[in-house]
Scaffold this motif. Structure first.
Motif, PDB file in Angstrom:
ATOM      1  N   GLY A 155       0.819  -1.213   0.000  1.00 40.56           N
ATOM      2  CA  GLY A 155       0.000   0.000   0.000  1.00 40.56           C
ATOM      3  C   GLY A 155       0.847   1.254   0.000  1.00 40.56           C
TER       4      GLY A 155
ATOM      5  N   THR B  16      -3.853   1.117   4.251  1.00 38.01           N
ATOM      6  CA  THR B  16      -2.867   0.563   3.317  1.00 38.01           C
ATOM      7  C   THR B  16      -3.340  -0.757   2.716  1.00 38.01           C
TER       8      THR B  16
ATOM      9  N   LEU C 158      -5.564   0.203  -0.120  1.00 40.97           N
ATOM     10  CA  LEU C 158      -4.784   0.769  -1.224  1.00 40.97           C
ATOM     11  C   LEU C 158      -4.087  -0.326  -2.022  1.00 40.97           C
TER      12      LEU C 158
ATOM     13  N   PRO D 126      -3.315   4.462  -7.013  1.00 44.26           N
ATOM     14  CA  PRO D 126      -4.306   5.300  -6.319  1.00 44.26           C
ATOM     15  C   PRO D 126      -3.677   6.539  -5.688  1.00 44.26           C
TER      16      PRO D 126
ATOM     17  N   GLY E 209      -4.213   7.838  -2.910  1.00 44.23           N
ATOM     18  CA  GLY E 209      -3.891   7.630  -1.507  1.00 44.23           C
ATOM     19  C   GLY E 209      -2.493   7.114  -1.279  1.00 44.23           C
ATOM     20  N   ILE E 210      -1.951   6.386  -2.248  1.00 45.92           N
ATOM     21  CA  ILE E 210      -0.592   5.852  -2.109  1.00 45.92           C
ATOM     22  C   ILE E 210       0.432   6.979  -2.122  1.00 45.92           C
TER      23      ILE E 210
END
Length: 453
Positions: A146, A180, A183, A311, A313-314
């Motif tokens: 993640g 994570t 993700l 993504p 978020g990563i």
């Protein structure tokens, strides 16, 4: 050659790709062609070569330079092609003496080398595919956390591996956040490849049950002691359970190899577990600083895939090994490395043309020029992370000791690294197993910094 007054000059080369190499070629060969006043034909090979520890790519890019030094034709990178070119015979300039060797220009690597992250991408993608071909393998298992390193590595492999040839494996423990884990799964979904989640909690608990408190003794019973599997030792056990046990076994069952996701900042100071996350058939990102990895991730999304396969978020999540409660990403807790600073500090030790020493770091700190010398990101506040001189010196010595100590042992046993710089770790970067050394001048400067002089 100039004295012999040639009609043209032909350079047959085996020149490996490194950051900024092509710009340097144009500067050097363009100047020579202009000096001679005749065309210069530079012919470079493609392919890969490795010495067992460092893998190099050869990018081709054969080029024709006109007699005025300009580029008349440049062939594509990493492609074997034939071109027929007409060149006009130039006029020779009067030869007064032999050409002088080009003086070193401003250290291109120190100034980020004016390289394109696209060139780095092309070298890594080409090198990884060719290396797999050379070892006769098409299947890769990759541990995915993640975080940005494993995400970028997975996305690179997916460019040339089919969905059935790439297996992403999430191996969470009780310390891994739902953030994570989600993700990691989202990335696998976006890449459309094989995916498995294999928790390690039971395996780690079994190891702790077997070892923690275990009494070991000499056969005659005169010497006894008890083992403790807790704290850092338990963190290392988690990393090794993922690498040496699970991922290696998954790769064998999958009929392939498993990849190492470590980056150059981590390798420099040994921030990783030998036979854990420092294990695998190839360290694809092992010559990239953390900032490079983020840049490469953005390039993959924006240019290569043209969609957000990695993504968002990563890119935002705090870099963390998630091996203890003190590394909770949702609370912003993670690695002890402040990458915007430590990337540049380690760069100065390893990759800077005139490599920096600890005493030079202290000199720059005292003179107030450290931010400029290390080329820290604009607006980076050193005092935020090191509010006192004591904090700064302790951090400097911590990483210098590791860089020259246990990290060397880890690099010796690390997987082969795909080189994209002029100073990649491996056999061409000679090191010895020893300990960190400090000069007398460092000791004097340290006292000044700490107000003890």
């Amino acid at each position: 050659l100039a004295r012999k007054r040639p009609d043209f000059v032909l350079n047959l080369s085996a020149s490996p790709f490194t950051r900024g190499k092509n710009d340097k070629r144009h500067r050097v060969f363009g100047a020579k062609a202009k000096f001679l006043g005749v065309p210069l034909l530079y012919v470079n090979c493609t392919g890969i070569q490795n010495n067992g520890k460092t893998l190099y790519t050869f990018d081709g890019r054969s080029t024709v330079y006109a007699g005025d030094g300009s580029v008349q034709l440049e062939m594509p990178a990493y492609a074997e092609q034939v071109a027929v070119v007409e060149v006009e015979q130039g006029q020779m300039m009067p030869v007064v003496g032999a050409p002088t060797r080009d003086a070193p220009t401003t250290d291109a690597e120190t100034a980020a080398e004016l390289f394109s992250i696209g060139e780095i991408h092309d070298a890594l993608r080409y090198g990884a595919e060719k290396f797999l071909e050379s070892i006769g393998c098409r299947k890769v298992a990759l541990g995915i956390s993640g975080g940005i390193d494993s995400a970028v590595a997975a996305t690179l492999y997916r460019e040339f591996l089919g969905p059935e040839e790439l297996l992403l494996v999430s191996m969470p423990s009780r310390f891994n956040s739902q953030t994570t884990r989600k993700l990691a799964k989202s990335l696998a979904e976006n890449l459309g490849c094989l995916y498995a989640e294999i928790p390690i909690e039971e395996g780690v608990k079994l190891a702790q049950k077997q070892l923690h408190g275990l009494e070991v003794a000499t056969i005659d019973g005169k010497l006894r002691t008890k083992l403790k599997l807790e704290g850092l030792a338990l963190e290392i056990t988690q990393a090794r359970d993922r690498g040496a046990r699970l991922l290696a076994a998954v790769a064998a069952a999958f009929g392939g190899v498993f990849s190492c996701n470590t980056n150059k900042a981590e390798l420099t100071v040994g921030y990783g577990t030998l036979y854990g996350d420092i294990a695998g058939f190839l360290a694809l990102l092992g010559d990239l600083w953390k900032a490079d990895v983020y840049d490469l991730g953005r390039h993959l999304n924006q240019v290569v895939y043209r969609k957000g396969v990695i993504p968002k978020g990563i890119f935002k999540v705090t870099p963390s090994a998630e091996l203890s409660e003190a590394q909770a990403v949702d609370q912003g807790q993670g690695d002890p490395l402040v990458y915007p600073y430590h990337d540049r500090l380690f760069f100065s030790w390893v990759q800077r043309w005139n490599r920096a020493s600890p005493e030079e770091i202290l000199e720059w700190y005292l003179s107030g020029t450290l931010e400029k010398q290390l080329e820290l990101p604009e607006g980076f506040d050193l005092r935020k992370f090191f509010p006192t001189p004591q904090n700064f010196v302790a951090d400097l010595e911590r990483w210098w000791n590791l860089y020259n100590g246990i990290a060397v042992a880890k690099r010796v046993q690390a997987p082969p690294i795909l080189a994209v710089s002029s100073r990649a770790f491996g056999y061409d970067h000679r090191e010895f197993l020893g300990r960190a050394m400090y000069t007398q001048r460092y000791g004097m400067l340290k006292k000044q910094v700490l107000g003890e002089a």
